[in-house]
Design a protein around this motif. Structure first.
Motif, PDB file in Angstrom:
ATOM      1  N   ASP A 181       1.085  -0.758   0.077  1.00 27.03           N
ATOM      2  CA  ASP A 181       0.045   0.152   0.240  1.00 27.03           C
ATOM      3  C   ASP A 181       0.984   1.350   0.444  1.00 27.03           C
ATOM      4  O   ASP A 181       0.624   2.195  -0.482  1.00 27.03           O
ATOM      5  N   ALA A 182       1.757   1.331   0.285  1.00 29.79           N
ATOM      6  CA  ALA A 182       2.663   2.697   0.732  1.00 29.79           C
ATOM      7  C   ALA A 182       3.739   2.767  -0.621  1.00 29.79           C
ATOM      8  O   ALA A 182       3.991   3.978  -1.142  1.00 29.79           O
ATOM      9  N   GLN A 183       3.633   1.646  -1.659  1.00 24.47           N
ATOM     10  CA  GLN A 183       3.860   1.638  -3.173  1.00 24.47           C
ATOM     11  C   GLN A 183       3.650   2.255  -4.117  1.00 24.47           C
ATOM     12  O   GLN A 183       4.033   2.755  -4.838  1.00 24.47           O
ATOM     13  N   VAL A 184       1.623   1.822  -4.223  1.00 22.02           N
ATOM     14  CA  VAL A 184       1.185   2.360  -5.443  1.00 22.02           C
ATOM     15  C   VAL A 184       0.987   3.564  -4.844  1.00 22.02           C
ATOM     16  O   VAL A 184       1.160   3.614  -6.217  1.00 22.02           O
ATOM     17  N   LYS A 185       0.528   4.068  -4.327  1.00 25.00           N
ATOM     18  CA  LYS A 185       0.333   5.761  -4.548  1.00 25.00           C
ATOM     19  C   LYS A 185       1.520   6.536  -5.464  1.00 25.00           C
ATOM     20  O   LYS A 185       1.158   7.135  -6.637  1.00 25.00           O
ATOM     21  N   GLY A 186       2.705   5.780  -4.809  1.00 33.64           N
ATOM     22  CA  GLY A 186       4.174   6.564  -5.899  1.00 33.64           C
ATOM     23  C   GLY A 186       4.102   6.271  -7.103  1.00 33.64           C
ATOM     24  O   GLY A 186       4.545   7.004  -7.704  1.00 33.64           O
ATOM     25  N   MET A 187       3.617   5.094  -7.267  1.00 40.53           N
ATOM     26  CA  MET A 187       3.433   3.820  -8.375  1.00 40.53           C
ATOM     27  C   MET A 187       2.598   5.138  -9.660  1.00 40.53           C
ATOM     28  O   MET A 187       2.958   4.818 -10.754  1.00 40.53           O
ATOM     29  N   LEU A 188       1.745   5.335  -9.135  1.00 40.11           N
ATOM     30  CA  LEU A 188       0.159   5.224  -9.599  1.00 40.11           C
ATOM     31  C   LEU A 188       0.393   6.929  -9.952  1.00 40.11           C
ATOM     32  O   LEU A 188       0.385   7.316 -11.537  1.00 40.11           O
ATOM     33  N   PHE A 189       1.562   7.598  -9.142  1.00 39.41           N
ATOM     34  CA  PHE A 189       1.460   9.090  -9.953  1.00 39.41           C
ATOM     35  C   PHE A 189       2.344   8.824 -10.651  1.00 39.41           C
ATOM     36  O   PHE A 189       2.814   9.505 -11.707  1.00 39.41           O
ATOM     37  N   TRP A 190       4.185   8.139 -10.510  1.00 38.73           N
ATOM     38  CA  TRP A 190       4.958   8.345 -11.333  1.00 38.73           C
ATOM     39  C   TRP A 190       3.543   8.000 -13.011  1.00 38.73           C
ATOM     40  O   TRP A 190       4.574   8.473 -14.001  1.00 38.73           O
ATOM     41  N   LEU A 191       2.855   6.488 -12.870  1.00 35.50           N
ATOM     42  CA  LEU A 191       1.936   6.113 -14.044  1.00 35.50           C
ATOM     43  C   LEU A 191       1.353   7.226 -14.914  1.00 35.50           C
ATOM     44  O   LEU A 191       1.452   7.231 -16.279  1.00 35.50           O
ATOM     45  N   ILE A 192       0.960   8.299 -14.415  1.00 34.34           N
ATOM     46  CA  ILE A 192       0.277   9.559 -15.125  1.00 34.34           C
ATOM     47  C   ILE A 192       1.710  10.478 -15.212  1.00 34.34           C
ATOM     48  O   ILE A 192       0.693  10.947 -16.591  1.00 34.34           O
ATOM     49  N   GLY A 193       2.826   9.919 -15.521  1.00 36.25           N
ATOM     50  CA  GLY A 193       3.227  11.490 -15.208  1.00 36.25           C
ATOM     51  C   GLY A 193       4.138  12.502 -13.953  1.00 36.25           C
ATOM     52  O   GLY A 193       2.928  13.449 -14.091  1.00 36.25           O
ATOM     53  N   ASP A 194       5.077  12.439 -14.331  1.00 35.96           N
ATOM     54  CA  ASP A 194       6.057  13.083 -12.349  1.00 35.96           C
ATOM     55  C   ASP A 194       7.204  13.096 -13.021  1.00 35.96           C
ATOM     56  O   ASP A 194       8.059  12.379 -13.382  1.00 35.96           O
ATOM     57  N   LEU A 195       7.422  14.706 -12.201  1.00 33.57           N
ATOM     58  CA  LEU A 195       8.578  15.540 -12.494  1.00 33.57           C
ATOM     59  C   LEU A 195       9.376  16.359 -10.977  1.00 33.57           C
ATOM     60  O   LEU A 195      10.771  16.300 -11.764  1.00 33.57           O
ATOM     61  N   SER A 196       8.272  15.344 -10.316  1.00 37.90           N
ATOM     62  CA  SER A 196       9.077  15.844  -8.762  1.00 37.90           C
ATOM     63  C   SER A 196      10.076  14.886  -8.461  1.00 37.90           C
ATOM     64  O   SER A 196      11.201  15.826  -6.915  1.00 37.90           O
ATOM     65  N   GLY A 197      10.551  13.871  -8.585  1.00 39.90           N
ATOM     66  CA  GLY A 197      11.580  13.434  -8.423  1.00 39.90           C
ATOM     67  C   GLY A 197      13.017  13.705  -9.344  1.00 39.90           C
ATOM     68  O   GLY A 197      13.905  12.939  -9.443  1.00 39.90           O
TER      69      GLY A 197
END
Length: 337
Positions: A181-197
């Protein structure tokens, strides 16, 4: 099916090439400047200039050098990679509305990266993404030619790619289901497209330079392929070999983009298609123009993503989708007209 030849008014002359590339370069520099000056802390251009030159050492200079500059350059490289990959796919499939996602390149890259993340091997996300994208390319080519003795055709590649992309989508859903569960949010955010990292732009910029140089070296073959495989073969182009090599190049570009920013949609679709309407279909001009246009578009989208709802940062893929959908529909209606 082939992409129509441009009218005489769009044939690239040295003066036209210089003017178009100068305009796109100026636009890219303008949005990069906006990205460096805009944010929760406003920084004026003189301070930005001093920060880039290493003269300033205050907090504003640190914000520019350590936070905004790497992210802006990563966004530029990602947009350029996606746009160049889209331009290659549109010629190779002879479909002006194709993009890097058509043959499952993005899905394969995303599945590879997510697998590495899920296994606790985040450092291997980049090679895993390329392996997934290249595996998707090989799989599509193998399945498209299964039972056939003739070279690959655009229609078979397109239909096979749609099915392979659907398979990657199912695998990504399975990986998300198995993730903690702790990984899912970050994975979903990344799948949408994210440059914060995005803290390092050098790998993506280097890949963009390599892809662009190799693609330009094959630009003449691409120009001939746009007229159809039979014409290209008659003029001496090794169609299967060149096609596979260019698909591998598109896979590399897509994998680098996905590793840097996740699955950012519509950039590889609308940028090369819109530029083709403006500059014609000469790949010697269209490829560098797509790199500049795609980079500028994603830098602008990322600047909006981190400022439009500040202090909340939106995924950049949301901004590109909100812009890309109406633009795509307009291009589609324009083409039908």
């Amino acid at each position: 099916m082939s992409i129509p030849a441009p009218p005489p008014s769009l044939i690239a002359t040295p003066a036209r090439v210089a003017a178009i590339l100068a305009i796109l370069t100026a636009a890219a520099l303008a949005v990069l400047a906006a990205a460096l000056t805009t944010g929760s802390v406003a920084v004026d251009l003189p301070t930005v200039w001093r920060a880039l030159g290493g003269d300033a050492q205050d907090a504003n200079a640190a914000i520019v050098r350590d936070l905004r500059l790497p992210r802006a350059l990563a966004a530029f490289a990602t947009g350029g990679l996606l746009a160049v990959a889209g331009a290659l796919m549109q010629v190779l499939l002879r479909n002006p509305l194709a993009d890097p996602y058509v043959l499952g390149l993005s899905g394969g890259a995303a599945a590879g990266s997510l697998t590495a993340m899920l296994a606790g091997l985040a450092a291997l996300a980049a090679p895993a993404a390329f392996a997934g994208a290249f595996a998707s390319t090989l799989l599509v080519f193998a399945l498209a030619r299964a039972g056939e003795r003739t070279p690959w055709t655009a229609s078979r590649l397109l239909l096979t790619g749609v099915v392979v992309a659907a398979g990657w989508g199912a695998l990504i859903s399975l990986l998300l289901t198995l993730a903690a569960d702790a990984q899912v949010k970050g994975m979903l955010f990344w799948l949408i497209g994210d440059l914060s990292g995005a803290t390092r732009a050098a790998p993506a910029l280097g890949t963009l330079a390599f892809v662009l140089v190799v693609a330009l070296a094959l630009a003449r073959d691409l120009n001939v392929l746009a007229r159809g495989e039979d014409t290209a073969a008659a003029l001496g182009v090794a169609v299967p070999r060149v096609t596979l090599a260019l698909h591998a190049l598109a896979a590399l570009a897509t994998a680098a983009a996905v590793t840097t920013a996740g699955s950012v949609g519509f950039v590889g679709l609308i940028v090369p298609h819109a530029l083709r309407l403006a500059v014609g279909n000469d790949q010697r001009l269209l490829l560098p123009a797509s790199a500049l246009g795609g980079g500028a578009l994603l830098v602008l989208a990322d600047t909006l993503a981190r400022t439009i709802a500040a202090p909340l940062q939106l995924p950049v893929g949301v901004i590109t989708a909100l812009v890309g959908v109406p633009v795509f529909l307009w291009l589609l209606s324009r083409g039908r007209g």
